[in-house]
Write an enzyme that holds these catalytic residues in place. Sequence first.
Site, PDB file in Angstrom:
ATOM      1  N   ASP A  55       0.824  -1.202   0.000  1.00  0.00           N
ATOM      2  CA  ASP A  55       0.000   0.000   0.000  1.00  0.00           C
ATOM      3  C   ASP A  55       0.863   1.258   0.000  1.00  0.00           C
ATOM      4  OD1 ASP A  55      -2.789   1.071   0.422  1.00  0.00           O
ATOM      5  OD2 ASP A  55      -1.834   1.943   2.183  1.00  0.00           O
ATOM      6  N   GLU A  86       1.777  -0.526  -5.039  1.00  0.00           N
ATOM      7  CA  GLU A  86       0.815   0.527  -5.384  1.00  0.00           C
ATOM      8  C   GLU A  86       1.612   1.821  -5.375  1.00  0.00           C
ATOM      9  OE1 GLU A  86      -2.995   3.112  -3.909  1.00  0.00           O
ATOM     10  OE2 GLU A  86      -1.423   2.487  -2.560  1.00  0.00           O
TER      11      GLU A  86
HETATM   12  C1  GLC Z   1      -4.134   3.098  -0.736  1.00  0.00           C
HETATM   13  C2  GLC Z   1      -5.374   2.241  -0.632  1.00  0.00           C
HETATM   14  C3  GLC Z   1      -6.509   3.118  -0.203  1.00  0.00           C
HETATM   15  C4  GLC Z   1      -6.186   3.720   1.144  1.00  0.00           C
HETATM   16  C5  GLC Z   1      -4.844   4.454   1.114  1.00  0.00           C
HETATM   17  C6  GLC Z   1      -4.345   4.749   2.483  1.00  0.00           C
HETATM   18  O1  GLC Z   1      -4.230   4.057  -1.737  1.00  0.00           O
HETATM   19  O2  GLC Z   1      -5.605   1.579  -1.827  1.00  0.00           O
HETATM   20  O3  GLC Z   1      -7.721   2.430  -0.158  1.00  0.00           O
HETATM   21  O4  GLC Z   1      -7.174   4.615   1.523  1.00  0.00           O
HETATM   22  O5  GLC Z   1      -3.854   3.682   0.486  1.00  0.00           O
HETATM   23  O6  GLC Z   1      -3.891   3.582   3.104  1.00  0.00           O
END
Ligand code: GLC
Length: 564
Positions: free
Chosen positions: A191, A250
């Site tokens: 994440d 991500e």
């Molecule tokens: C990422 C996740 C999202 C979350 C954010 C903070 O972007 O996909 O859902 O709110 O991180 O952890």
Amino acid sequence: MTNEWWRDAVIYQVYVRSFADSDGDGVGDLPGVRSRLPYLADLGVDAVWLTPFYSSPMADGGYDVADYRSVDPLFGNLNDAACLIGDAHELGLRVIVDIVPNHTSDQHEWFRKDLRDRYVFRPGRGENPPNDWQSVFGGPAWTRTGDGDWYLHLFAPEQPDLNWDNPDVRAEFLDILRFWLDLGVDGFRVDVAHGMVKAEGLPDVGRADQGEMLGTEPLPYFDQDGVHEIYREWRRVLDEYPGDRMAVAEAWAPTEERTALYVRPDELHQAFNFHFLKADWDAADMRSVVERTLATGAPATWVLSNHDVQRHVTRYGGGETGRRRARAAALLMLALPGSAYVYQGEELGLPEVLDLPDEVRRDPKWLRSSHRTAERSEAIEHCERPPASGLTSTEAPARGTSPGASARRREDAGLRPRTAERSEAMDTERSEAIQHSRDGCRVPIPGVSTGPSLGFGDGPGWLPQPEDWAKLSVAEQRSSPESMFSLYRTVLRLRRALPFGDFAWVDLPGDVLGFRRGEFHCVVNFGTSVARLVDPGRVLVASSYYGLDAGEVLLPPDTALWWA
Ligand code: GLC
Ligand code: MG
């Protein structure tokens, strides 16, 4: 033995809260996911990515983790997790879990014990925050503590950012990786993988529209070179384990080249291609993203939807057009070299739900949107009590503080009506906030056409489903060869069986995108008129009806074709 299974895997994203509810409490859970694994194996995916199910106060749907080594009772227990992994493996499915290293929950033991050197605390500039950084969810990225210092949270105030300069933080996450690897997971989705390291001295951005810069321009709190050292360390841990354990980043980086840095051979294995996700429904746009991605030489990882963005049926125009394009997009994505992620419900062609009532919305991005802020300041104008605010939480989710409720209170109190102008401005802000709110892509999945949550669970789900979702349920679509579900199932089977060769573009006239991989061809008509193509031979699958005329194929707009 190494087989690098992830290189061309199709990975199905399960947003656990909204997939299947085994105990009727309205929230999806691990036993629910476990019961649907045969569905996923039959659909034909290779792996499942589970969003966070760890102990969490749920300020951000579980992305606020209070304990990285335990399962929240809402989702089950550690034994459920172990059994889920075991069942998945028996069915030939790999399991990827989410890891959230940029921030913890404010209820994490470290934050509760006020271990400030593990977080990012700074004195303010006078009465103002230490710098001009904005939270991704809106408002300043800093919250002031009782003694006057401020702590950083790039997301909600309940998600304090960790200090990755502290070796204790680094060591803790290596240990968390090992904990889940020992339990048998095949990998991690990292994440905010671009977030942990911040620019030296925490310099101002100098601009107020930081939300719009995400993933398109450099920012001092994202995509700093220092993050790569962390991933080199993580990679060494993953490589200690047998069975090709992997990690997917991500990382919202400004360019395909910057994204590719996360997947260098000694770092992570995959990084979501958000440039593909963001591309317009346009031949030139799509071609240029694909070209730039493949040119990096790094493993490609295609994605059309996830739990943070508007579902692509809606993004591509909604209704019949959106559905046609989504069918064609599936053929495009699943024909490209590399791996692909399918977001739950995408195989059913679910649209974004745009008309959820305000009071059921839970997304902190919505709760902290400027629309809500306007509502709040209006409430204050009229001497209403603003929502309770404490040290770390600006408001509790949807407990009688919804904009709808505040509007009703205003009317009940006989307060002066809004001017037409003000009303219009607020309506515009509201619809923008809804466009960006993420609850609409998180509505529970319909399994059957009857029941209080269409087979999601025995009771109503935590978000209501639109009435017409009964006909989009798995049960309804399974029996129709023309459904989105049947298309995904067919295409996933074909993809497994096809002997893909080397990638090359095939130049076609107009707005038709075409490429081959050896004998295999994929064409997509992004234009508005029927395209005539030379009859390719054996058509494998089409996203919509097409015609044949004297040795030519007539390809309608928003249609894709595979042939070999
Ligand atoms: C990422 C996740 C999202 C979350 C954010 C903070 O972007 O996909 O859902 O709110 O991180 O952890
Ligand atoms: Mg449940």
